[in-house]
Design a protein around this motif. Structure first.
Motif, PDB file in Angstrom:
ATOM      1  N   ARG A 137      -7.231  -5.924  11.961  1.00  0.00           N
ATOM      2  CA  ARG A 137      -7.295  -5.108  11.112  1.00  0.00           C
ATOM      3  C   ARG A 137      -8.756  -4.614  10.964  1.00  0.00           C
ATOM      4  O   ARG A 137      -9.606  -5.486  11.323  1.00  0.00           O
ATOM      5  CB  ARG A 137      -6.797  -5.646   9.475  1.00  0.00           C
ATOM      6  N   TRP A 188      -8.395 -18.643  -7.299  1.00  0.00           N
ATOM      7  CA  TRP A 188      -7.800 -17.852  -6.549  1.00  0.00           C
ATOM      8  C   TRP A 188      -7.016 -18.820  -5.641  1.00  0.00           C
ATOM      9  O   TRP A 188      -5.559 -18.647  -5.661  1.00  0.00           O
ATOM     10  CB  TRP A 188      -8.643 -17.192  -5.512  1.00  0.00           C
ATOM     11  N   ALA A 224      -0.903 -13.601  -3.587  1.00  0.00           N
ATOM     12  CA  ALA A 224      -1.350 -13.395  -2.136  1.00  0.00           C
ATOM     13  C   ALA A 224      -2.702 -14.017  -2.269  1.00  0.00           C
ATOM     14  O   ALA A 224      -3.576 -13.821  -2.879  1.00  0.00           O
ATOM     15  CB  ALA A 224      -1.340 -12.191  -1.885  1.00  0.00           C
ATOM     16  N   ASP A 269      -6.158 -14.318   0.361  1.00  0.00           N
ATOM     17  CA  ASP A 269      -6.532 -13.614   1.785  1.00  0.00           C
ATOM     18  C   ASP A 269      -7.816 -14.497   2.282  1.00  0.00           C
ATOM     19  O   ASP A 269      -9.022 -14.585   1.852  1.00  0.00           O
ATOM     20  CB  ASP A 269      -7.324 -12.415   1.579  1.00  0.00           C
ATOM     21  N   ALA A 296     -11.085 -12.751   2.854  1.00  0.00           N
ATOM     22  CA  ALA A 296     -12.201 -12.585   2.055  1.00  0.00           C
ATOM     23  C   ALA A 296     -12.690 -13.537   1.397  1.00  0.00           C
ATOM     24  O   ALA A 296     -13.965 -13.690   0.863  1.00  0.00           O
ATOM     25  CB  ALA A 296     -11.041 -11.767   0.992  1.00  0.00           C
ATOM     26  N   ILE A 343     -12.352  -5.821   1.087  1.00  0.00           N
ATOM     27  CA  ILE A 343     -11.233  -6.421   1.943  1.00  0.00           C
ATOM     28  C   ILE A 343      -9.934  -6.340   1.217  1.00  0.00           C
ATOM     29  O   ILE A 343      -8.719  -6.003   1.660  1.00  0.00           O
ATOM     30  CB  ILE A 343     -11.463  -7.941   2.713  1.00  0.00           C
ATOM     31  N   THR A 344      -9.902  -6.986  -0.033  1.00  0.00           N
ATOM     32  CA  THR A 344      -8.494  -7.238  -0.730  1.00  0.00           C
ATOM     33  C   THR A 344      -8.390  -5.910  -1.717  1.00  0.00           C
ATOM     34  O   THR A 344      -7.426  -5.712  -2.007  1.00  0.00           O
ATOM     35  CB  THR A 344      -8.777  -8.230  -1.819  1.00  0.00           C
TER      36      THR A 344
END
Length: 353
Positions: free
Chosen positions: A6, A181, A191, A193, A196, A236-237
């Protein structure tokens, strides 16, 4: 087997050094951000005017715009004024309010933005977010991240040291935000990441064990790089989750409940982050954060920001309402007032010198 990857949004160039501002035109031309020199340059009316006098001779084809404050109205007005011209890019030179106003206005007119930070008070210098005052108080607005970031250490050293210390508090609070988080991922299935989180955590840990101080260039470079990593983590998020948890809920509550007494953003989230770590029962991290914040003269007790224990308890009660839907240690514990009174008293008693 297909190779999957990505793309990570990041500035095209990051230049952190003494005297970088003097090379602004060359930096933009070298990176092909502006080869014509047609720039819209945004500054404040105070210190920005002095920077304009200093830089204008070397940027003869630039058009200069002055902004006041960091409101949504001023950002919209700036965008409307810039529509009359033709520019390669928009350059914001200043602190958080100038840069947030510039980022929003540039997004509105569809131009890349170059951020030239004159202080390191918070991670907005490279984030995909503009924090602007509006009729309802204050809002967060998604914007593209800066295409280039310039940090002139000479300007950083000339700014009040309190701004640098605020930036340290902002970066350190990432550890609390990432912990919140991870908690939400376990408890609610949100979700998570890992990339991140790695950027956000690295931004904080790069400062956590440094023996030097705000008087050293190496420390200022590490802080600036950490704030850039925080901005990339958020890009990123596509949201502030990697760098915003209970720490920021507490800061938002202070802003809304005590607008006339609010401190710098990084000071408030620094206090919020270390208190949230205490609520999690992470004694090792809490102790380390208190030690680092004390050494850098960053507030870590409510009284150091001018709040009584009872006032801070009221802030904690209101904090979850500032970000509906965000799950942090405050929502997880769901402490009532009596329990919060005990938690704050225990925290203050434990870490008061």
């Amino acid at each position: 087997m297909p190779i999957l990857t990505r793309l990570v949004p990041a500035p095209l160039t990051v230049d952190i050094r003494g005297g970088a501002l003097e090379d602004l035109a060359a930096i933009l031309e070298d990176r092909r951000i502006s080869t014509s020199g047609r720039l819209a340059i945004v500054v404040s009316g105070g210190s920005g005017a002095k920077l304009r006098d200093r830089l204008a001779p070397g940027l003869p084809d630039a058009e200069w715009f002055t902004v006041a404050g960091g409101s949504l109205a001023s950002a919209v007005d700036l965008a409307d004024r810039m529509r009359a011209g033709s520019y390669d890019a928009v350059v914001g030179i200043g602190g958080g309010r100038v840069l947030d106003t510039t980022k929003y206005a540039a997004a509105r007119v569809g131009l890349p933005v170059v951020a030239v930070a004159t202080n390191l008070a918070h991670d907005g210098i490279a984030s995909p977010v503009s924090i602007l005052d509006n009729d309802a108080g204050r809002g967060s607005y998604g914007v593209p991240i800066p295409i280039a970031l310039v940090v002139d250490l000479d300007l950083i050293r000339a700014a009040p040291q309190r701004y640098v210390r605020s930036g340290i508090g902002e970066a350190l609070s990432n550890l609390s935000a990432v912990a919140d988080w991870e908690l939400s991922a376990r408890e609610t299935g949100e979700a998570f990441d890992g990339l991140a989180a790695a950027f956000a955590r690295t931004a904080a840990e790069s400062l956590l064990y440094r023996p030097d101080s705000v008087h050293d260039d190496a420390f200022l470079i590490a802080l600036a790089e950490g704030l850039v990593l925080s901005g990339i983590a958020m890009s990123i998020t596509g949201n502030t989750r990697p760098c915003s948890g209970a720490c920021h809920e507490i800061s938002h509550a202070i802003d809304l409940m005590h607008p006339a007494r609010a401190g710098l953003h990084g000071e408030q989230v620094g206090l919020g982050g270390v208190f949230a770590s205490h609520l999690r029962g992470d004694k090792d991290l809490t102790g380390r954060l208190v030690e680092v914040m004390d050494r850098h003269e960053i507030p870590y007790l409510p009284g150091q920001l001018g709040f009584t224990n009872d006032e801070f308890v009221s802030v904690l009660e209101y904090a979850p309402d500032t970000r509906p839907g965000r799950y942090t240690i405050l929502e997880h514990l769901g402490l009532g007032r009596e329990a919060l009174v005990d938690a704050v008293a225990d925290y203050v008693d434990t870490y008061s010198s």
